[in-house]
Design a protein around this motif. Sequence first.
Motif, PDB file in Angstrom:
ATOM      1  N   SER A  28       0.852  -1.189   0.000  1.00 57.49           N
ATOM      2  CA  SER A  28       0.000   0.000   0.000  1.00 57.49           C
ATOM      3  C   SER A  28       0.892   1.245   0.000  1.00 57.49           C
ATOM      4  CB  SER A  28      -0.835  -0.051   1.282  1.00 57.49           C
ATOM      5  OG  SER A  28      -1.504   1.141   1.490  1.00 57.49           O
ATOM      6  N   VAL A  29       0.518   2.241  -0.797  1.00 63.03           N
ATOM      7  CA  VAL A  29       1.299   3.489  -0.836  1.00 63.03           C
ATOM      8  C   VAL A  29       0.386   4.703  -0.868  1.00 63.03           C
ATOM      9  CG1 VAL A  29       3.293   2.502  -2.068  1.00 63.03           C
ATOM     10  CG2 VAL A  29       1.395   3.492  -3.376  1.00 63.03           C
ATOM     11  N   GLY A  30       0.965   5.829  -0.514  1.00 62.39           N
ATOM     12  CA  GLY A  30       0.321   7.112  -0.738  1.00 62.39           C
ATOM     13  C   GLY A  30       0.936   7.754  -1.975  1.00 62.39           C
ATOM     14  N   GLU A  34       3.156  10.915   7.283  1.00 66.78           N
ATOM     15  CA  GLU A  34       4.080  12.026   7.092  1.00 66.78           C
ATOM     16  C   GLU A  34       3.413  13.361   7.443  1.00 66.78           C
ATOM     17  OE1 GLU A  34       3.217   9.814   4.413  1.00 66.78           O
ATOM     18  OE2 GLU A  34       4.666   8.541   5.431  1.00 66.78           O
ATOM     19  N   GLY A  40       5.751   4.895   1.037  1.00 65.41           N
ATOM     20  CA  GLY A  40       5.344   3.695   1.765  1.00 65.41           C
ATOM     21  C   GLY A  40       6.361   3.403   2.855  1.00 65.41           C
ATOM     22  N   ASN A  70      -4.206   6.320  -1.226  1.00 63.12           N
ATOM     23  CA  ASN A  70      -4.532   7.695  -0.799  1.00 63.12           C
ATOM     24  C   ASN A  70      -3.581   8.671  -1.477  1.00 63.12           C
ATOM     25  OD1 ASN A  70      -2.619   6.286   1.244  1.00 63.12           O
ATOM     26  ND2 ASN A  70      -2.169   8.464   1.498  1.00 63.12           N
ATOM     27  N   ILE A 109      -7.016   5.494   4.291  1.00 70.17           N
ATOM     28  CA  ILE A 109      -6.180   4.441   3.701  1.00 70.17           C
ATOM     29  C   ILE A 109      -6.893   3.093   3.812  1.00 70.17           C
ATOM     30  CG2 ILE A 109      -3.971   3.225   3.902  1.00 70.17           C
ATOM     31  CD1 ILE A 109      -2.728   5.801   4.923  1.00 70.17           C
TER      32      ILE A 109
HETATM   33  N1  HPA Z   1       2.310   7.241   3.725  1.00 67.32           N
HETATM   34  C1  HPA Z   1       3.073   6.185   4.080  1.00 67.32           C
HETATM   35  N2  HPA Z   1       2.699   4.934   3.873  1.00 67.32           N
HETATM   36  C2  HPA Z   1       1.508   4.703   3.283  1.00 67.32           C
HETATM   37  C3  HPA Z   1       0.676   5.769   2.897  1.00 67.32           C
HETATM   38  C4  HPA Z   1       1.099   7.105   3.130  1.00 67.32           C
HETATM   39  O1  HPA Z   1       0.401   8.096   2.817  1.00 67.32           O
HETATM   40  N3  HPA Z   1      -0.438   5.203   2.350  1.00 67.32           N
HETATM   41  C5  HPA Z   1      -0.268   3.860   2.386  1.00 67.32           C
HETATM   42  N4  HPA Z   1       0.908   3.550   2.948  1.00 67.32           N
END
Ligand code: HPA
Length: 240
Positions: free
Chosen positions: A87-89, A161, A177, A202, A217
């Motif tokens: 998962s990442v932003g 963050e 991430g 997100n 998220i």
């Molecule tokens: N920041 C860091 N890690 C994450 C995010 C994020 O916005 N969304 C999903 N993993």
Amino acid sequence: MTARLGIITGSEMEISRILEGTREERVGTPFGDPSSAVQMGLIEGKEVVFLYRHGEGHRHPPHKVNHRANIQALSDAGVTRVIGASSVGSLRQDIRPMDFVIPSDFVSFWNIPTFHDEEVVHVTPVLDPELRRDLVTCIGDLGYTVHDGGVYVQTTGPRLETKAEVNIFKELGDLVGMTMASEATLAVEKGIAYASICCVDNYCHGLADEVFSYDVILGNQRRNAERLFNIITRVIEVLA
Ligand code: HPA
């Protein structure tokens, strides 16, 4: 013989829906226990090995994941190619929540893990170009939006963050991430080809109008879960 495929996902998946004769093994490593039992199953006679990065019931927070044990356990199971889903932003307006990104590089300044604590070994980190290409194709085949390339910025977590950090990270990369760079680094140290499927859950803090929280998220992760399952199914059909 094709190189055995390993898959690390953030959330648990019902892999028995994809693989035959699934079985799970609790293994130990010299670096401690991996996050979850190692799950194995067959597709057309070829074995695929699964591991859940945050463990059963999502109990290991990102800064506590034992990446060394996870990669060691997959290596011990004979895995030579790993796909990690995370998962990442997003740091960019044109990379939207619910999109997928196959990153081409990463930035990770803190807590760089290693198997080589006691000897001088300096690997060159890389995300495997062939695996990356195949992932882009698999996701495109399913009709989902996939971005070919991008720089993943890894923080240590667990907190999200600040807006000021996001403004700096925008200069460094495209996604944020907490796990992928560590996993990729250790895979390279083991001689394992590694590539990542990043699920954009997100916009990073300050980049969207809505109030930003972990709930945003989680909501998108749930909405994306079935699509990620479809992608993993396709990846296994094509790559195993
Ligand atoms: N920041 C860091 N890690 C994450 C995010 C994020 O916005 N969304 C999903 N993993």
